[in-house]
Design an enzyme around this catalytic site. Structure first.
Site, PDB file in Angstrom:
ATOM      1  N   ASP A   1      12.544  32.173 -13.245  1.00 44.31           N
ATOM      2  CA  ASP A   1      11.533  31.222 -13.732  1.00 44.31           C
ATOM      3  C   ASP A   1      11.529  30.947 -15.222  1.00 44.31           C
ATOM      4  O   ASP A   1      10.552  30.737 -15.921  1.00 44.31           O
ATOM      5  CB  ASP A   1      10.165  31.783 -13.560  1.00 44.31           C
ATOM      6  CG  ASP A   1       9.623  31.983 -11.998  1.00 44.31           C
ATOM      7  OD1 ASP A   1      10.432  31.360 -11.293  1.00 44.31           O
ATOM      8  OD2 ASP A   1       9.051  32.774 -11.630  1.00 44.31           O
TER       9      ASP A   1
ATOM     10  N   HIS B   1       8.032  25.751  -8.707  1.00 49.17           N
ATOM     11  CA  HIS B   1       7.061  27.129  -8.972  1.00 49.17           C
ATOM     12  C   HIS B   1       5.617  26.374  -9.082  1.00 49.17           C
ATOM     13  O   HIS B   1       5.234  25.576  -9.469  1.00 49.17           O
ATOM     14  CB  HIS B   1       7.446  27.733 -10.366  1.00 49.17           C
ATOM     15  CG  HIS B   1       6.577  28.743 -10.353  1.00 49.17           C
ATOM     16  ND1 HIS B   1       7.086  29.984  -9.738  1.00 49.17           N
ATOM     17  CD2 HIS B   1       5.457  29.194 -10.843  1.00 49.17           C
ATOM     18  CE1 HIS B   1       6.259  31.115 -10.183  1.00 49.17           C
ATOM     19  NE2 HIS B   1       5.129  30.606 -10.905  1.00 49.17           N
TER      20      HIS B   1
ATOM     21  N   ASN C   1      14.516  24.463  -9.008  1.00 41.86           N
ATOM     22  CA  ASN C   1      13.393  25.342  -8.304  1.00 41.86           C
ATOM     23  C   ASN C   1      12.095  24.501  -8.522  1.00 41.86           C
ATOM     24  O   ASN C   1      11.691  23.681  -9.586  1.00 41.86           O
ATOM     25  CB  ASN C   1      13.284  26.487  -8.767  1.00 41.86           C
ATOM     26  CG  ASN C   1      12.481  27.592  -8.087  1.00 41.86           C
ATOM     27  OD1 ASN C   1      12.234  27.376  -6.926  1.00 41.86           O
ATOM     28  ND2 ASN C   1      11.429  28.412  -9.002  1.00 41.86           N
TER      29      ASN C   1
ATOM     30  N   LEU D   1      12.675  32.816  -1.506  1.00 40.54           N
ATOM     31  CA  LEU D   1      11.991  33.822  -2.339  1.00 40.54           C
ATOM     32  C   LEU D   1      12.590  35.112  -2.901  1.00 40.54           C
ATOM     33  O   LEU D   1      12.359  36.024  -3.254  1.00 40.54           O
ATOM     34  CB  LEU D   1      10.831  34.483  -1.278  1.00 40.54           C
ATOM     35  CG  LEU D   1       9.872  33.376  -1.125  1.00 40.54           C
ATOM     36  CD1 LEU D   1       8.584  33.918  -0.157  1.00 40.54           C
ATOM     37  CD2 LEU D   1       9.241  32.608  -2.305  1.00 40.54           C
TER      38      LEU D   1
ATOM     39  N   GLY E   1       8.448  25.456   4.880  1.00 39.67           N
ATOM     40  CA  GLY E   1       9.237  24.419   4.616  1.00 39.67           C
ATOM     41  C   GLY E   1       8.652  22.979   4.373  1.00 39.67           C
ATOM     42  O   GLY E   1       9.223  22.127   4.712  1.00 39.67           O
TER      43      GLY E   1
ATOM     44  N   LYS F   1      20.984  38.977   3.381  1.00 41.58           N
ATOM     45  CA  LYS F   1      20.943  39.304   1.975  1.00 41.58           C
ATOM     46  C   LYS F   1      22.389  39.780   1.528  1.00 41.58           C
ATOM     47  O   LYS F   1      22.725  39.452   0.334  1.00 41.58           O
ATOM     48  CB  LYS F   1      20.274  40.811   1.871  1.00 41.58           C
ATOM     49  CG  LYS F   1      18.737  40.358   1.430  1.00 41.58           C
ATOM     50  CD  LYS F   1      18.064  41.775   0.983  1.00 41.58           C
ATOM     51  CE  LYS F   1      16.603  41.122   0.618  1.00 41.58           C
ATOM     52  NZ  LYS F   1      15.951  42.303   0.349  1.00 41.58           N
TER      53      LYS F   1
ATOM     54  N   GLU G   1       3.052  19.227  -4.896  1.00 38.08           N
ATOM     55  CA  GLU G   1       4.477  19.228  -4.764  1.00 38.08           C
ATOM     56  C   GLU G   1       5.027  18.273  -3.898  1.00 38.08           C
ATOM     57  O   GLU G   1       6.071  17.766  -4.340  1.00 38.08           O
ATOM     58  CB  GLU G   1       4.670  20.754  -4.158  1.00 38.08           C
ATOM     59  CG  GLU G   1       4.147  21.757  -5.211  1.00 38.08           C
ATOM     60  CD  GLU G   1       4.555  23.361  -4.505  1.00 38.08           C
ATOM     61  OE1 GLU G   1       5.023  24.181  -5.257  1.00 38.08           O
ATOM     62  OE2 GLU G   1       4.612  23.438  -3.261  1.00 38.08           O
TER      63      GLU G   1
ATOM     64  N   ASN H   1       7.748  21.595   1.827  1.00 42.40           N
ATOM     65  CA  ASN H   1       8.370  21.037   0.662  1.00 42.40           C
ATOM     66  C   ASN H   1       9.837  20.299   1.329  1.00 42.40           C
ATOM     67  O   ASN H   1      10.286  19.136   0.670  1.00 42.40           O
ATOM     68  CB  ASN H   1       8.668  21.762  -0.500  1.00 42.40           C
ATOM     69  CG  ASN H   1       7.384  21.718  -1.618  1.00 42.40           C
ATOM     70  OD1 ASN H   1       7.059  20.967  -2.174  1.00 42.40           O
ATOM     71  ND2 ASN H   1       6.623  22.726  -1.377  1.00 42.40           N
TER      72      ASN H   1
HETATM   73  C1  GAR Z   1       5.407  26.363  -2.558  1.00 43.30           C
HETATM   74  O1  GAR Z   1       4.256  26.088  -2.859  1.00 43.30           O
HETATM   75  C2  GAR Z   1       6.626  26.645  -3.807  1.00 43.30           C
HETATM   76  O2  GAR Z   1       6.139  26.148  -4.921  1.00 43.30           O
HETATM   77  C3  GAR Z   1       6.501  28.286  -3.546  1.00 43.30           C
HETATM   78  O3  GAR Z   1       6.542  28.520  -2.410  1.00 43.30           O
HETATM   79  C4  GAR Z   1       5.908  27.399  -1.648  1.00 43.30           C
HETATM   80  C5  GAR Z   1       6.602  27.083  -0.307  1.00 43.30           C
HETATM   81  O4  GAR Z   1       5.933  26.247   0.385  1.00 43.30           O
HETATM   82  N1  GAR Z   1       7.565  28.698  -4.349  1.00 43.30           N
HETATM   83  C6  GAR Z   1       7.511  29.805  -4.857  1.00 43.30           C
HETATM   84  O5  GAR Z   1       6.652  30.696  -5.205  1.00 43.30           O
HETATM   85  C7  GAR Z   1       8.810  30.383  -5.949  1.00 43.30           C
HETATM   86  N2  GAR Z   1       8.524  31.275  -6.933  1.00 43.30           N
HETATM   87  P1  GAR Z   1       6.600  25.563   1.641  1.00 43.30           P
HETATM   88  O6  GAR Z   1       7.287  26.285   2.381  1.00 43.30           O
HETATM   89  O7  GAR Z   1       5.274  24.764   2.260  1.00 43.30           O
HETATM   90  O8  GAR Z   1       7.561  24.385   0.944  1.00 43.30           O
END
Ligand code: GAR
Length: 185
Positions: free
Chosen positions: A144, A103, A101, A84, A12, A58, A173, A14
């Protein structure tokens, strides 16, 4: 004031940047952080900001219960931040054009099933590409493949490990995701 609901499955970082950013915004606030994992550290991070959290199964994702929860929190936009699981069609239809989203690569490269988190950085490393980056996009029925809103690139040095590539991508990010969300709402 628009309401954002963050869906996240893991650490988390981001999500935290987004919570921090919108604490001071007059345009939007984070109204809910929801996770499919009860041990996800994102839930701890949310406490600091006094943002309500919800763990869902789920089954609740699939049977429409999550849509009800999102509506109860008057969600205008859903922000995926390291979420995910694939979203069911009904959820995408319930929030058309309102699901965003991030990526951790330059789509359409390194997207699709199984391409998340460290798997992406590992694949990028194995490819020998000289750059990678981030893609912020709207979510549609195909994983995606929704409309791309924003991309930013970063160069890869030959000796970079997948972990070092991940660090560079995370920095991008954190720098861009909150602002791009704000520009979309
Ligand atoms: C991030 O890098 C995000 O882009 C990726 O998961 C990570 C989560 O990091 N998302 C994907 O791969 C989706 N396909 P975080 O929990 O530290 O924010």
């Amino acid at each position: 004031m628009k309401k954002l609901a963050i869906l996240a499955s893991g650490n988390g970082t981001n999500a935290e940047k987004i919570m921090e950013y919108f604490q001071k915004s007059s345009k939007a606030k984070v109204a809910l952080v929801a996770s499919n994992k009860k041990s996800a550290y994102v839930l701890e991070r949310s406490k600091k900001f006094n943002i309500p959290t919800r763990v869902f199964s789920k089954e609740e994702l699939q049977n429409g219960r999550l849509i009800e929860i999102l509506r109860q929190h008057k969600t205008d936009f859903i922000i995926l931040a390291g979420f995910l699981l694939q979203l069911p069609q009904a959820l995408i239809k319930a929030f058309p054009g309102k699901i965003i989203n991030i990526h951790p690569a330059l789509l359409p490269k390194y997207g699709g099933k199984g391409m998340y988190g460290q798997h992406v950085h590992q694949a990028v490393k194995e490819s020998g590409d000289s750059e990678t980056g981030i893609t912020i996009h709207l979510v549609n029925e195909n994983y995606d493949e929704g409309k791309i809103i924003f991309q930013a690139a970063v160069s890869i040095d030959q000796g970079d490990s997948p972990e070092e590539i991940a660090e560079k991508v995370h920095a991008l990010e954190h720098k861009y995701y909150p602002n791009v969300i704000e520009s979309l709402i």
